[in-house]
Design a protein around this motif. Structure first.
Motif, PDB file in Angstrom:
ATOM      1  N   ASP A  30       0.958  -1.300  -0.223  1.00  0.00           N
ATOM      2  CA  ASP A  30      -0.115  -0.047  -0.087  1.00  0.00           C
ATOM      3  C   ASP A  30       1.011   1.347  -0.148  1.00  0.00           C
ATOM      4  O   ASP A  30       0.555   2.217  -0.695  1.00  0.00           O
ATOM      5  N   CYS A  31       1.897   1.281   0.687  1.00  0.00           N
ATOM      6  CA  CYS A  31       2.943   2.436   1.095  1.00  0.00           C
ATOM      7  C   CYS A  31       4.189   2.003   0.921  1.00  0.00           C
ATOM      8  O   CYS A  31       4.811   1.551   1.845  1.00  0.00           O
ATOM      9  N   PRO A  32       4.897   1.785  -0.243  1.00  0.00           N
ATOM     10  CA  PRO A  32       6.111   1.268  -0.219  1.00  0.00           C
ATOM     11  C   PRO A  32       7.326   1.824   0.623  1.00  0.00           C
ATOM     12  O   PRO A  32       8.321   1.423   0.887  1.00  0.00           O
ATOM     13  N   GLU A  33       6.970   3.330   1.015  1.00  0.00           N
ATOM     14  CA  GLU A  33       8.059   3.774   1.766  1.00  0.00           C
ATOM     15  C   GLU A  33       7.294   4.508   3.227  1.00  0.00           C
ATOM     16  O   GLU A  33       6.317   5.224   3.081  1.00  0.00           O
ATOM     17  N   LYS A  34       7.891   4.427   4.250  1.00  0.00           N
ATOM     18  CA  LYS A  34       7.274   4.886   5.535  1.00  0.00           C
ATOM     19  C   LYS A  34       8.348   5.763   6.100  1.00  0.00           C
ATOM     20  O   LYS A  34       9.578   5.560   6.050  1.00  0.00           O
ATOM     21  N   GLY A  35       8.011   7.017   6.498  1.00  0.00           N
ATOM     22  CA  GLY A  35       8.892   7.895   7.134  1.00  0.00           C
ATOM     23  C   GLY A  35       8.814   7.645   8.686  1.00  0.00           C
ATOM     24  O   GLY A  35       7.781   7.532   9.170  1.00  0.00           O
ATOM     25  N   ILE A  36       9.901   7.510   9.173  1.00  0.00           N
ATOM     26  CA  ILE A  36      10.062   7.371  10.566  1.00  0.00           C
ATOM     27  C   ILE A  36      10.893   8.532  11.313  1.00  0.00           C
ATOM     28  O   ILE A  36      12.192   8.544  10.856  1.00  0.00           O
ATOM     29  N   GLU A  37      10.093   9.359  12.172  1.00  0.00           N
ATOM     30  CA  GLU A  37      10.792  10.442  12.700  1.00  0.00           C
ATOM     31  C   GLU A  37      11.805  10.285  13.824  1.00  0.00           C
ATOM     32  O   GLU A  37      11.518   9.415  14.625  1.00  0.00           O
ATOM     33  N   ARG A  38      12.882  10.865  14.175  1.00  0.00           N
ATOM     34  CA  ARG A  38      13.938  10.433  14.927  1.00  0.00           C
ATOM     35  C   ARG A  38      14.235  12.092  15.170  1.00  0.00           C
ATOM     36  O   ARG A  38      14.610  12.836  14.339  1.00  0.00           O
ATOM     37  N   ASP A  39      14.780  12.165  16.697  1.00  0.00           N
ATOM     38  CA  ASP A  39      15.366  13.665  16.888  1.00  0.00           C
ATOM     39  C   ASP A  39      16.669  13.725  16.548  1.00  0.00           C
ATOM     40  O   ASP A  39      17.238  14.890  16.781  1.00  0.00           O
ATOM     41  N   ASP A  40      17.501  12.613  16.515  1.00  0.00           N
ATOM     42  CA  ASP A  40      19.020  12.822  16.552  1.00  0.00           C
ATOM     43  C   ASP A  40      19.635  11.560  15.496  1.00  0.00           C
ATOM     44  O   ASP A  40      19.244  10.758  15.332  1.00  0.00           O
ATOM     45  N   VAL A  41      20.775  12.057  15.010  1.00  0.00           N
ATOM     46  CA  VAL A  41      21.409  10.968  13.757  1.00  0.00           C
ATOM     47  C   VAL A  41      21.999   9.719  14.798  1.00  0.00           C
ATOM     48  O   VAL A  41      22.100   8.794  14.012  1.00  0.00           O
ATOM     49  N   GLU A  42      22.324  10.023  16.004  1.00  0.00           N
ATOM     50  CA  GLU A  42      22.891   8.857  16.859  1.00  0.00           C
ATOM     51  C   GLU A  42      21.667   8.025  16.791  1.00  0.00           C
ATOM     52  O   GLU A  42      21.993   6.740  16.790  1.00  0.00           O
ATOM     53  N   THR A  43      20.714   8.262  17.322  1.00  0.00           N
ATOM     54  CA  THR A  43      19.224   7.259  17.452  1.00  0.00           C
ATOM     55  C   THR A  43      19.269   6.678  16.107  1.00  0.00           C
ATOM     56  O   THR A  43      18.788   5.313  16.169  1.00  0.00           O
ATOM     57  N   ILE A  44      19.211   7.398  14.817  1.00  0.00           N
ATOM     58  CA  ILE A  44      19.167   6.598  13.630  1.00  0.00           C
ATOM     59  C   ILE A  44      19.959   5.617  13.560  1.00  0.00           C
ATOM     60  O   ILE A  44      19.880   4.495  13.003  1.00  0.00           O
TER      61      ILE A  44
END
Length: 112
Positions: A30-44
């Protein structure tokens, strides 16, 4: 990649927010890409290395005060590769394609 992009960058405190576009999940068709929000690059980076995000496609950063957006996929991929190299471990399989596509890295053979 879909044509999705943030329509409004909120005003307020000077904050950089990161969005990881991940192509996994139950509604993949249905949605081939989903955005996941994070506050900092280290967490990503941590989430990518530990498998919390299984099929990353792109990482975007935007700043809420300065109103800019930037593709930081290359920097994230290079950091993942660097950490794996320092630890002497292969890049985890679930992020191999992401790292290879954003660093231009040739798949490495890992000898036992």
């Amino acid at each position: 990649m879909t044509n999705w992009s943030p329509t409004v960058v909120p005003y307020g405190a000077d904050q950089t927010v990161y969005l990881v576009f991940d192509s996994s999940g139950p509604s993949h068709s249905d949605c081939p890409e989903k955005g996941i929000e994070r506050d900092d690059v280290e967490t990503i980076i941590s989430d990518l290395l530990t498998g919390q995000l299984k099929a990353p496609v792109r990482v975007m950063a935007f700043n809420t005060l300065e109103h800019w957006i930037e593709d930081v996929s290359n920097q994230v991929a290079e950091e993942i590769q660097t950490r794996c190299d320092i630890d002497g471990v292969p890049v985890p399989e679930h992020v191999e394609d992401f790292v290879a596509s954003h660093t231009g890295a040739i798949q490495r053979l890992h000898l036992a």
